[in-house]
Design a protein around this motif. Structure first.
Motif, PDB file in Angstrom:
ATOM      1  N   PHE A   3      48.334  34.153  27.736  1.00 56.82           N
ATOM      2  CA  PHE A   3      47.521  33.008  27.326  1.00 56.82           C
ATOM      3  C   PHE A   3      47.680  31.843  28.283  1.00 56.82           C
ATOM      4  CE2 PHE A   3      47.317  28.875  25.232  1.00 56.82           C
ATOM      5  CZ  PHE A   3      45.996  28.882  24.788  1.00 56.82           C
ATOM      6  N   TYR A   4      48.908  31.589  28.726  1.00 57.91           N
ATOM      7  CA  TYR A   4      49.161  30.411  29.553  1.00 57.91           C
ATOM      8  C   TYR A   4      48.744  30.607  31.017  1.00 57.91           C
ATOM      9  CZ  TYR A   4      51.492  28.549  25.479  1.00 57.91           C
ATOM     10  OH  TYR A   4      51.747  28.087  24.205  1.00 57.91           O
ATOM     11  N   ASN A  13      46.382  24.773  31.631  1.00 59.55           N
ATOM     12  CA  ASN A  13      46.625  25.933  30.763  1.00 59.55           C
ATOM     13  C   ASN A  13      48.108  26.080  30.438  1.00 59.55           C
ATOM     14  OD1 ASN A  13      45.136  29.287  30.852  1.00 59.55           O
ATOM     15  ND2 ASN A  13      46.270  28.253  29.256  1.00 59.55           N
ATOM     16  N   MET A  63      49.825  25.138  13.904  1.00 56.06           N
ATOM     17  CA  MET A  63      49.815  26.428  14.615  1.00 56.06           C
ATOM     18  C   MET A  63      51.107  26.633  15.397  1.00 56.06           C
ATOM     19  SD  MET A  63      45.867  26.551  16.008  1.00 56.06           S
ATOM     20  CE  MET A  63      46.019  28.274  16.510  1.00 56.06           C
ATOM     21  N   PHE A 105      49.308  23.482  27.845  1.00 53.06           N
ATOM     22  CA  PHE A 105      48.498  23.361  26.632  1.00 53.06           C
ATOM     23  C   PHE A 105      49.386  23.388  25.384  1.00 53.06           C
ATOM     24  CE2 PHE A 105      46.036  25.057  23.090  1.00 53.06           C
ATOM     25  CZ  PHE A 105      44.906  24.253  23.134  1.00 53.06           C
ATOM     26  N   GLN A 106      49.087  22.496  24.452  1.00 55.41           N
ATOM     27  CA  GLN A 106      49.846  22.423  23.199  1.00 55.41           C
ATOM     28  C   GLN A 106      48.917  22.598  22.005  1.00 55.41           C
ATOM     29  OE1 GLN A 106      51.986  18.662  23.391  1.00 55.41           O
ATOM     30  NE2 GLN A 106      53.781  19.700  24.224  1.00 55.41           N
ATOM     31  N   PHE A 107      49.308  23.467  21.092  1.00 58.44           N
ATOM     32  CA  PHE A 107      48.541  23.699  19.875  1.00 58.44           C
ATOM     33  C   PHE A 107      48.854  22.619  18.846  1.00 58.44           C
ATOM     34  CE2 PHE A 107      48.516  27.838  21.867  1.00 58.44           C
ATOM     35  CZ  PHE A 107      47.296  28.384  21.506  1.00 58.44           C
ATOM     36  N   PRO A 108      47.966  22.405  17.877  1.00 62.36           N
ATOM     37  CA  PRO A 108      48.267  21.466  16.789  1.00 62.36           C
ATOM     38  C   PRO A 108      49.472  21.945  15.989  1.00 62.36           C
ATOM     39  CG  PRO A 108      46.245  22.709  16.347  1.00 62.36           C
ATOM     40  CD  PRO A 108      46.610  22.976  17.776  1.00 62.36           C
ATOM     41  N   SER A 109      50.127  21.038  15.292  1.00 63.62           N
ATOM     42  CA  SER A 109      51.393  21.338  14.611  1.00 63.62           C
ATOM     43  C   SER A 109      51.288  22.481  13.603  1.00 63.62           C
ATOM     44  CB  SER A 109      51.909  20.083  13.900  1.00 63.62           C
ATOM     45  OG  SER A 109      50.937  19.592  12.986  1.00 63.62           O
ATOM     46  N   GLN A 150      54.411  31.669  23.431  1.00 61.21           N
ATOM     47  CA  GLN A 150      55.399  31.240  24.423  1.00 61.21           C
ATOM     48  C   GLN A 150      56.457  32.310  24.656  1.00 61.21           C
ATOM     49  OE1 GLN A 150      56.719  27.527  22.717  1.00 61.21           O
ATOM     50  NE2 GLN A 150      55.161  26.320  23.796  1.00 61.21           N
ATOM     51  N   PHE A 181      52.327  30.267  15.752  1.00 66.21           N
ATOM     52  CA  PHE A 181      51.481  31.022  16.684  1.00 66.21           C
ATOM     53  C   PHE A 181      51.805  30.626  18.120  1.00 66.21           C
ATOM     54  CE2 PHE A 181      47.355  31.345  19.014  1.00 66.21           C
ATOM     55  CZ  PHE A 181      47.258  32.727  19.000  1.00 66.21           C
ATOM     56  N   GLU A 182      51.998  29.322  18.345  1.00 66.23           N
ATOM     57  CA  GLU A 182      52.346  28.842  19.677  1.00 66.23           C
ATOM     58  C   GLU A 182      53.682  29.405  20.123  1.00 66.23           C
ATOM     59  OE1 GLU A 182      52.184  24.601  21.976  1.00 66.23           O
ATOM     60  OE2 GLU A 182      53.164  24.626  20.020  1.00 66.23           O
TER      61      GLU A 182
END
Length: 316
Positions: free
Chosen positions: A224-225, A133, A142, A136-140, A150, A145-146
């Protein structure tokens, strides 16, 4: 099976949406009221101003009594807040009997010992979920949002580190009381004692009730993390309740989990052990998988050793 005895109209399955809305509104109202009360009380008790409290919470101040003041606010506003909201909703809204005597009657020594292995297994497996968790990395597409998640995570982590960076035994004891005892008691009464029985009855499935409650329990922490490991803990607490008919087990388990973490942080600060609450790359696959096996086996044994004495009345 959970114990929550009510025949109130608002608690009927056909009124599930109204019941959830009222539960949400009452809970928010109680938490808001007690947060406000604690802010008023904290000024004379700890000789700090509202401005200093805000600065402490945003990491812009190191007021001498700041940590104790924030812990006091958290204890009253959140710990006692969830306790008060639970009792208010149960008695005045649902007109329910939470069956506290039955919770104590259903608490047995052997299952309690087994519960310890359930929690240890969960904590061992959670080291893997914490890593997965936390990394975790979101697609580029997003990325923004990431970045927002963070930033929020960093703010909450900074506050967590500040609250657990105890400078004395007195602060440690205050931390154990607020983060360990009051949080464990209040959150279990509300989420497992009140919300989970409702969701179980409204969905008609015990497992859906447990995991949906665990999802909400994790989501309200707004991290989230740390979402997956917290949700797993919530589910473990939920199954301890379902399999025993006693809230005493998840309350003790929750208090133990929180207190254990607090003590690790304190011992790490003293240099007695190597522990960093911010570190996410500490998982060992053999330990995690061994923990999963221990969790599953001990939870199954826990369910087999429990024969709860229930007088549960279903919500219609």
């Amino acid at each position: 099976m959970e114990i929550y005895k009510t025949q109130s109209t608002i608690a009927k399955k056909s009124n599930w949406l109204l019941s959830m809305v009222v539960t949400l509104l009452v809970t928010i109202g109680v938490l808001f009221l007690l947060q406000g009360l604690s802010l008023i009380l904290v000024i004379p008790l700890f000789q700090v101003s509202i401005t200093e409290i805000i600065q402490v919470m945003t990491g812009q101040s190191t007021a001498p009594n700041g940590r104790m003041a924030i812990l006091f606010i958290q204890g009253i506003g959140t710990g006692f807040g969830f306790i008060a909201a639970t009792l208010l909703i149960a008695k005045l809204v649902d007109k329910a009997d939470m069956g506290f005597k039955q919770h104590f009657d259903n608490f047995k020594f052997i299952p309690f010992l087994i519960m310890i292995f359930v929690i240890l297994g969960g904590m061992m497996f959670n080291t893997l979920l914490i890593d997965l968790n936390g990394n975790f990395q979101f697609p580029s597409f997003m990325a923004e949002f990431e970045k927002m998640l963070q930033q929020k995570e960093a703010e909450l982590m900074a506050l967590t580190i500040y609250l657990t960076d105890f400078d004395s035994i007195q602060e440690l004891m205050m931390g154990v009381l607020v983060i360990g005892v009051l949080a464990g008691l209040g959150e279990e009464l509300f989420f497992r004692g009140l919300l989970q029985p409702k969701l179980h009855q409204y969905t008609g499935n015990m497992h859906v009730g447990v995991w949906l409650t665990a999802f909400i329990f994790s989501a309200i922490h707004m991290q989230f993390y740390g979402f997956l490991p917290r949700m797993l803990l919530g589910a473990i607490f939920g199954y301890l309740y379902c399999y025993s008919g006693s809230l005493i087990y998840p309350i003790i388990a929750h208090i133990f989990n929180n207190t254990f973490t607090i003590v690790l942080v304190y011992l790490g600060k003293l240099g007695k052990i190597d522990f960093d609450i911010e570190e996410v790359d500490q998982a060992s696959w053999p330990v995690a998988l061994g923990g999963l096996a221990l969790l599953v086996i001990s939870l199954k044994l826990f369910s087999e050793k429990n024969k709860p004495n229930l007088t549960h009345e279903k919500l219609e």
